[in-house]
Scaffold this active site. Structure first.
Site, PDB file in Angstrom:
ATOM      1  N   SER A 125       0.600  -1.483   0.124  1.00 58.31           N
ATOM      2  CA  SER A 125       0.212   0.597   0.156  1.00 58.31           C
ATOM      3  C   SER A 125       0.818   1.489   0.098  1.00 58.31           C
ATOM      4  O   SER A 125       1.859   0.920   0.768  1.00 58.31           O
ATOM      5  CB  SER A 125      -0.915  -0.243   1.260  1.00 58.31           C
ATOM      6  OG  SER A 125      -1.130   0.907   1.577  1.00 58.31           O
ATOM      7  N   TYR A 150      -1.867  -1.312  11.011  1.00 59.21           N
ATOM      8  CA  TYR A 150      -2.400  -1.960   9.355  1.00 59.21           C
ATOM      9  C   TYR A 150      -1.237  -1.884   9.237  1.00 59.21           C
ATOM     10  O   TYR A 150      -0.537  -2.226   8.360  1.00 59.21           O
ATOM     11  CB  TYR A 150      -3.449  -1.812   9.124  1.00 59.21           C
ATOM     12  CG  TYR A 150      -4.092  -0.991   7.842  1.00 59.21           C
ATOM     13  CD1 TYR A 150      -4.064  -2.804   7.440  1.00 59.21           C
ATOM     14  CD2 TYR A 150      -3.434  -0.421   6.622  1.00 59.21           C
ATOM     15  CE1 TYR A 150      -4.179  -3.191   5.785  1.00 59.21           C
ATOM     16  CE2 TYR A 150      -3.936  -0.518   5.011  1.00 59.21           C
ATOM     17  CZ  TYR A 150      -4.165  -2.106   4.682  1.00 59.21           C
ATOM     18  OH  TYR A 150      -3.960  -2.306   3.016  1.00 59.21           O
ATOM     19  N   LYS A 154       1.983  -3.724   6.452  1.00 60.89           N
ATOM     20  CA  LYS A 154       2.421  -3.636   4.805  1.00 60.89           C
ATOM     21  C   LYS A 154       4.019  -3.873   4.933  1.00 60.89           C
ATOM     22  O   LYS A 154       4.267  -3.818   4.171  1.00 60.89           O
ATOM     23  CB  LYS A 154       1.517  -2.231   4.367  1.00 60.89           C
ATOM     24  CG  LYS A 154       0.629  -2.843   4.436  1.00 60.89           C
ATOM     25  CD  LYS A 154      -0.040  -4.632   3.500  1.00 60.89           C
ATOM     26  CE  LYS A 154      -1.681  -4.750   3.471  1.00 60.89           C
ATOM     27  NZ  LYS A 154      -1.835  -6.382   2.928  1.00 60.89           N
TER      28      LYS A 154
HETATM   29  N1  LIG Z   1      -9.116  -1.937  -0.663  1.00 60.57           N
HETATM   30  C1  LIG Z   1      -7.721  -0.915  -0.676  1.00 60.57           C
HETATM   31  O1  LIG Z   1      -8.144   0.752   0.136  1.00 60.57           O
HETATM   32  C2  LIG Z   1      -6.540  -1.448  -0.190  1.00 60.57           C
HETATM   33  C3  LIG Z   1      -5.255  -0.703  -0.008  1.00 60.57           C
HETATM   34  C4  LIG Z   1      -4.255  -1.177  -0.364  1.00 60.57           C
HETATM   35  C5  LIG Z   1      -4.108  -2.020   0.180  1.00 60.57           C
HETATM   36  N2  LIG Z   1      -5.016  -2.696   0.122  1.00 60.57           N
HETATM   37  C6  LIG Z   1      -4.558  -4.009   0.802  1.00 60.57           C
HETATM   38  O2  LIG Z   1      -4.974  -5.186  -0.654  1.00 60.57           O
HETATM   39  C7  LIG Z   1      -5.898  -6.324  -0.112  1.00 60.57           C
HETATM   40  C8  LIG Z   1      -6.862  -6.449  -0.235  1.00 60.57           C
HETATM   41  O3  LIG Z   1      -7.833  -5.427  -0.526  1.00 60.57           O
HETATM   42  P1  LIG Z   1      -9.167  -5.249  -0.517  1.00 60.57           P
HETATM   43  O4  LIG Z   1      -9.333  -4.082  -0.420  1.00 60.57           O
HETATM   44  O5  LIG Z   1      -9.573  -6.363  -1.717  1.00 60.57           O
HETATM   45  O6  LIG Z   1      -9.839  -6.188   1.413  1.00 60.57           O
HETATM   46  P2  LIG Z   1     -10.802  -7.675   1.547  1.00 60.57           P
HETATM   47  O7  LIG Z   1     -11.695  -7.376   3.002  1.00 60.57           O
HETATM   48  O8  LIG Z   1     -12.466  -7.041   0.191  1.00 60.57           O
HETATM   49  O9  LIG Z   1     -10.680  -8.864   0.508  1.00 60.57           O
HETATM   50  C9  LIG Z   1      -9.837  -9.502   1.678  1.00 60.57           C
HETATM   51  C10 LIG Z   1     -10.447 -11.624   1.733  1.00 60.57           C
HETATM   52  O10 LIG Z   1      -9.054 -11.527   2.486  1.00 60.57           O
HETATM   53  C11 LIG Z   1     -10.326 -12.108   3.380  1.00 60.57           C
HETATM   54  N3  LIG Z   1      -8.869 -13.234   4.209  1.00 60.57           N
HETATM   55  C12 LIG Z   1      -9.162 -12.163   5.407  1.00 60.57           C
HETATM   56  N4  LIG Z   1      -8.116 -12.893   6.385  1.00 60.57           N
HETATM   57  C13 LIG Z   1      -7.894 -13.492   5.893  1.00 60.57           C
HETATM   58  C14 LIG Z   1      -7.760 -15.212   6.546  1.00 60.57           C
HETATM   59  N5  LIG Z   1      -6.788 -14.937   7.570  1.00 60.57           N
HETATM   60  N6  LIG Z   1      -7.760 -16.197   5.569  1.00 60.57           N
HETATM   61  C15 LIG Z   1      -7.950 -16.784   4.566  1.00 60.57           C
HETATM   62  N7  LIG Z   1      -8.755 -15.616   3.871  1.00 60.57           N
HETATM   63  C16 LIG Z   1      -8.839 -14.520   4.371  1.00 60.57           C
HETATM   64  C17 LIG Z   1     -11.121 -11.731   3.677  1.00 60.57           C
HETATM   65  O11 LIG Z   1     -12.403 -12.729   3.645  1.00 60.57           O
HETATM   66  C18 LIG Z   1     -11.445 -11.214   2.662  1.00 60.57           C
HETATM   67  O12 LIG Z   1     -12.463 -11.964   1.157  1.00 60.57           O
HETATM   68  C19 LIG Z   1      -5.181  -6.560   1.611  1.00 60.57           C
HETATM   69  O13 LIG Z   1      -4.514  -7.450   1.576  1.00 60.57           O
HETATM   70  C20 LIG Z   1      -5.050  -4.850   1.449  1.00 60.57           C
HETATM   71  O14 LIG Z   1      -4.825  -4.675   2.899  1.00 60.57           O
HETATM   72  C21 LIG Z   1      -6.144  -2.725   0.096  1.00 60.57           C
END
Ligand SMILES: NC(=O)c1ccc[n+]([C@@H]2O[C@H](COP(=O)([O-])OP(=O)(O)OC[C@H]3O[C@@H](n4cnc5c(N)ncnc54)[C@H](O)[C@@H]3O)[C@@H](O)[C@H]2O)c1
Length: 338
Positions: A125, A150, A154
């Site tokens: 991120s 959080y 990362k």
């Molecule tokens: N959305 C954002 O703004 C953003 C920005 C930067 C980085 N990210 C990173 O991108 C990735 C995806 O983000 P997103 O927005 O799609 O989030 P999201 O919450 O929609 O997707 C994450 C998925 O991982 C699953 N999950 C969580 N913990 C788990 C575990 N222990 N075992 C199995 N499954 C598990 C959840 O059920 C979910 O479906 C994450 O790592 C997040 O930190 C997101």
């Protein structure tokens, strides 16, 4: 070729599964459904005509991760999205974040290091840059002290991957996302936050639907053109495509370092008011909002220098903020009118 997508039923993961299947990859998803629904699989099928394999596994369970790799010993690459991602919650419950975001990563890498070679894509991120001194932000901008557990997961995640890649056959690409928004143009999949949305765009679309009374704009006295905070909003479909390109780079051994890092953004900053106006334009609705004081911990501006992703990956964001807002709005209406 079989690709493991962890968190593949989540927001960015589901869009990436679609793009992988469109490119002919066979996908197996691990998700524990902690922040997603199994219904997302049907959305993916409706778009691609193909059903991904799905294993409901909590990646914090080391034995389950081991068993998974025994069952699927032909996984050629891993895209690791699964993580907890709510900044505020991470301040309240840091150990949940350190356990989920760090243990899961370690258990995956422990299995991958046993393979003759492994390709690993990591969801990082732009939070690693904090309030960067120079805009737009390049990948060599210094990583700053994390402002939340959080954000720290990362940074630590990136370090774990760097240290591990040095001494194993794992090659990795760290993708630093700016602000992912929007939904698939089919409105079959999109962002579905549980409870009160933490991010601006789902808050806007829920307010547009009347689910929230008004939107709070935190701060209009920032040193930006209209005084509201500026971010780089990237359409989730563009973001998903970058994952496929990054994965292909590793699988085809085109990477020049064991671990490479890329910013994924549009290169353009948009203010909160610009995002609101974009929503109002595409939805033809007036959005009720009030200006509130700045929120502690919020930065003034962050937008990406995307030269490295453009030139090295050969990827460039194609979709506009209006297209992102329009797709997010279509998705919100479809979900609520079901
Ligand atoms: N959305 C954002 O703004 C953003 C920005 C930067 C980085 N990210 C990173 O991108 C990735 C995806 O983000 P997103 O927005 O799609 O989030 P999201 O919450 O929609 O997707 C994450 C998925 O991982 C699953 N999950 C969580 N913990 C788990 C575990 N222990 N075992 C199995 N499954 C598990 C959840 O059920 C979910 O479906 C994450 O790592 C997040 O930190 C997101």
């Amino acid at each position: 070729m079989k690709i493991l997508v962890t968190g593949g039923l989540g927001f960015i993961g589901s869009h990436t599964v679609v793009e992988l299947q469109n490119e002919g990859f066979e996908v197996v998803i691990i998700d524990d459904l902690s922040n997603a629904s199994e219904d997302v699989i049907q959305g993916i099928v409706n778009i691609t005509g193909k059903k991904p394999l799905f294993e409901k596994i909590d990646l914090r369970e080391k034995a389950a991760v081991k068993d998974f790799f025994k069952k699927y010993n032909d996984v050629a690459g891993v895209i690791h999205f699964a993580a907890s991602k709510a900044v505020g919650e991470s301040v309240e419950n840091p150990l949940l974040y350190y356990e989920n975001n760090i243990s899961s990563l370690v258990y995956l890498l422990q299995e991958l290091k046993e393979k003759p070679e492994a390709s690993f894509i990591f969801s990082s991120s732009c939070t690693v840059y904090g309030q960067a001194e120079k805009m737009p932000i390049t990948e060599d901008a210094p990583v700053q002290a994390a402002m939340s557990p959080y954000g720290n997961t990362k940074q630590i995640g990136e370090e774990i991957i760097n240290d591990t890649a040095k001494v194993t056959n794992i090659s990795a690409i760290l993708l630093r996302y700016f602000n992912p928004v929007g939904a698939h143009p089919s409105a079959e999949i999109g962002e579905l936050p549980l409870g009160v949305p933490q991010n601006l765009v789902p808050f806007i679309t829920q307010t547009g639907m009347g689910l929230r009374q008004e939107l709070s704009v935190f701060g209009n006295d920032y040193p930006t053109p209209d005084g509201t905070a500026v971010r780089d909003y990237i359409h989730v479909v563009d973001l998903a495509k970058a994952h496929v390109i990054a994965l292909q780079r590793l699988l085809n051994k085109k990477n020049v370092q064991k671990v490479e890092t890329f910013n994924l953004g549009t290169g353009t900053g948009s203010s909160v008011l610009e995002v609101i106006h974009s929503f109002e334009k595409v939805s033809d609705k007036k959005l009720p909002y009030i200006i509130k004081p700045r929120r502690e911990g919020d930065i003034t501006e962050a937008y990406a220098n995307t030269d490295k992703a453009n030139n090295v990956l050969g990827w460039k964001a194609q979709l506009t903020l209006d297209e992102a807002m329009s797709s997010a709005w279509e998705w919100e209406q479809k979900v609520r009118n079901k």
